[in-house]
Enzyme design. Sequence first.
Site, mmCIF file in Angstrom:
data_model
loop_
_atom_site.group_PDB
_atom_site.id
_atom_site.type_symbol
_atom_site.label_atom_id
_atom_site.label_comp_id
_atom_site.label_asym_id
_atom_site.label_seq_id
_atom_site.Cartn_x
_atom_site.Cartn_y
_atom_site.Cartn_z
ATOM 1 N N ALA A 222 3.227 1.473 2.870
ATOM 2 C CA ALA A 222 4.395 0.603 2.674
ATOM 3 C C ALA A 222 5.436 1.315 1.815
ATOM 4 O O ALA A 222 6.635 1.269 2.107
ATOM 5 C CB ALA A 222 3.977 -0.711 2.013
ATOM 6 N N CYS B 293 0.840 -1.202 0.000
ATOM 7 C CA CYS B 293 0.000 0.000 0.000
ATOM 8 C C CYS B 293 0.877 1.255 0.000
ATOM 9 O O CYS B 293 2.102 1.184 0.060
ATOM 10 C CB CYS B 293 -0.906 -0.008 1.227
ATOM 11 N N HIS C 64 5.652 6.014 -2.737
ATOM 12 C CA HIS C 64 6.965 6.569 -3.111
ATOM 13 C C HIS C 64 6.792 8.035 -3.483
ATOM 14 O O HIS C 64 7.537 8.898 -3.049
ATOM 15 C CB HIS C 64 7.552 5.859 -4.347
ATOM 16 N N ARG D 42 12.887 -5.022 6.087
ATOM 17 C CA ARG D 42 13.345 -4.742 4.722
ATOM 18 C C ARG D 42 14.856 -4.851 4.588
ATOM 19 O O ARG D 42 15.401 -4.837 3.508
ATOM 20 C CB ARG D 42 12.854 -3.368 4.261
HETATM 21 FE FE1 ICS Z 1 12.996 0.221 -6.125
HETATM 22 MO MO1 ICS Z 1 10.711 -5.001 -2.284
HETATM 23 FE FE2 ICS Z 1 12.395 -2.234 -6.138
HETATM 24 FE FE3 ICS Z 1 11.129 -0.595 -4.625
HETATM 25 FE FE4 ICS Z 1 13.547 -1.236 -4.089
HETATM 26 FE FE5 ICS Z 1 12.685 -3.189 -2.681
HETATM 27 FE FE6 ICS Z 1 11.526 -4.158 -4.738
HETATM 28 FE FE7 ICS Z 1 10.294 -2.523 -3.193
HETATM 29 C C1 ICS Z 1 11.933 -2.336 -4.266
HETATM 30 S S1 ICS Z 1 14.408 -1.458 -6.056
HETATM 31 S S2 ICS Z 1 12.764 -5.275 -3.332
HETATM 32 S S3 ICS Z 1 11.091 -0.627 -6.829
HETATM 33 S S4 ICS Z 1 12.041 -4.244 -6.916
HETATM 34 S S5 ICS Z 1 14.571 -2.125 -2.357
HETATM 35 S S6 ICS Z 1 9.444 -4.343 -4.066
HETATM 36 S S7 ICS Z 1 12.664 0.779 -4.021
HETATM 37 S S8 ICS Z 1 11.066 -3.030 -1.209
HETATM 38 S S9 ICS Z 1 9.235 -0.652 -3.456
#
Ligand code: ICS
Length: 477
Positions: free
Chosen positions: A64, A61, A194, A95
């Site tokens: 998150a 979400c 984000h 994480r």
């Molecule tokens: Fe970028 Mo899980 Fe990506 Fe994002 Fe990053 Fe992580 Fe995954 Fe999540 C990632 S690189 S591993 S898009 S592929 S560290 S889903 S920031 S936490 S939101």
Amino acid sequence: SVLETTDFRKQVVEEVLELYPEKAKKNRRKHITVKENNECSSCAVKSNAKTVPGLMTARGCAYAGAKGVVWGPVKDVTHISHGPVGCGFYSWANRRNLAEGEIGVDNFVPFLFTTDFQESDIIYGGDKKLEKVIEEVVELFPNTKGVSVLSECPVGLIGDDIESVARRMTEKLKLPVIPVRCEGFRGISQSLGHHIANDAIRDHLIGKGPKRDVGPYDVGIIGDYNIGGDAWASKKILEEMGLNVVNIWTGDSTVEMLQNGHLVKLNLIHCYRSMNYMARHMEETYGTPWLEFNFFGPTKIRESVLKIAAMFDDVIMEKAHAVLEKYEAEMQKVIEIYRPRLEGKKVMLYVGGLRPRHVVGAYEDLGMEVIGTGYEFAHGEDYDKTMANIKDGTLIYDDVTAYELEEFVNKLKPDLVGSGIKEKYVFEKMGLPFRQMHSWDYSGPYHGYQGFPIFARDMDMAINSPTWKSIKAPWAK
Ligand code: ICS
């Protein structure tokens, strides 16, 4: 042949979707494709759209995305999960965004702070409680350089005014108190989280730090969260190239790094999905240029090192070549050891918003083939960028449901599945090698020259473990 493979995989998609009612089938079909030709006009994938209610999604979400992903790794800020305790608890310390520093003094990453909403807070409002908690936190941890307030769903639903609380407390405590309206219900995935988190950085921090001069080789890393030490491995390469890494967003970062993100010669962006907004903002507002790079596996590292060096002078270019040369033999050795054990092995991936394309080169360095890949929350431009990194015949699935992924794996029979904790035990119980590609399965780093030998070892360990010969799925007995 590629044509046969493509036809077979297209047929698999139809078979798997057959189970759905007509409307859901029509919807899901737009999110799945098989890459067919290099121009790839036929392989557009619908993305960044609402999950069909009733289908099992792996998405997170907005909270998150804002708390877990962007804000959580900032180490000298105390982050308050504002609302009922559950969201804070379930996003606490899983994480693997590592941070250096004295815990409780200049590193608050391992803590969980929450306003722990009760029924009365929902009925009468939680602003007073928030104020009290902010004061308590700052009293207990007087070194905190800022406080972030990360809203959970109820805060938005009852109409609390966390902005005014934040303004008052910023005045009173002489400290940035940053409201982040990342209620989980906003948007359709963690992706909006984000964006909301980035907007809060833009509005409350960037440009507001102690001024400093920009050195000719100052760079910032944007979108590396130091999972298992990734950012440290990336920083090492850039420093050996003669560059001066002054900021990292946000792995192992500080408030000052966020305030001064624009004060660099060049911003280097690793995770495009979570922070392209910031790179663009710094370019538009402060004229700071930015460049995408990829530090997964020696082939991509080489390409990236040369691309980055080309933005600077001969001194840096010379050092860049020296770095490539220095690690050449070491990487070759890793490939000599592992490639014979992994050559031709097929992988299917399903991760968040970057890795499903960024890690493909690292697998290929080991002679492996990615036959299927997909994202939880990528946007159209991520899929466009993906096409350049994958072979014809690759199956692509957006926001793939639990059922679809299981069936695709059953029918395509990869040697390895790389995805998250929710998928891991499903596939391991089916007797399939699996690696977590979010947390690196408690391993890492996977970035940079330090990461590649660990990545290679881990993939070998998963695939060639003798365990697989001694177990059988319970239903297969
Ligand atoms: Fe970028 Mo899980 Fe990506 Fe994002 Fe990053 Fe992580 Fe995954 Fe999540 C990632 S690189 S591993 S898009 S592929 S560290 S889903 S920031 S936490 S939101």
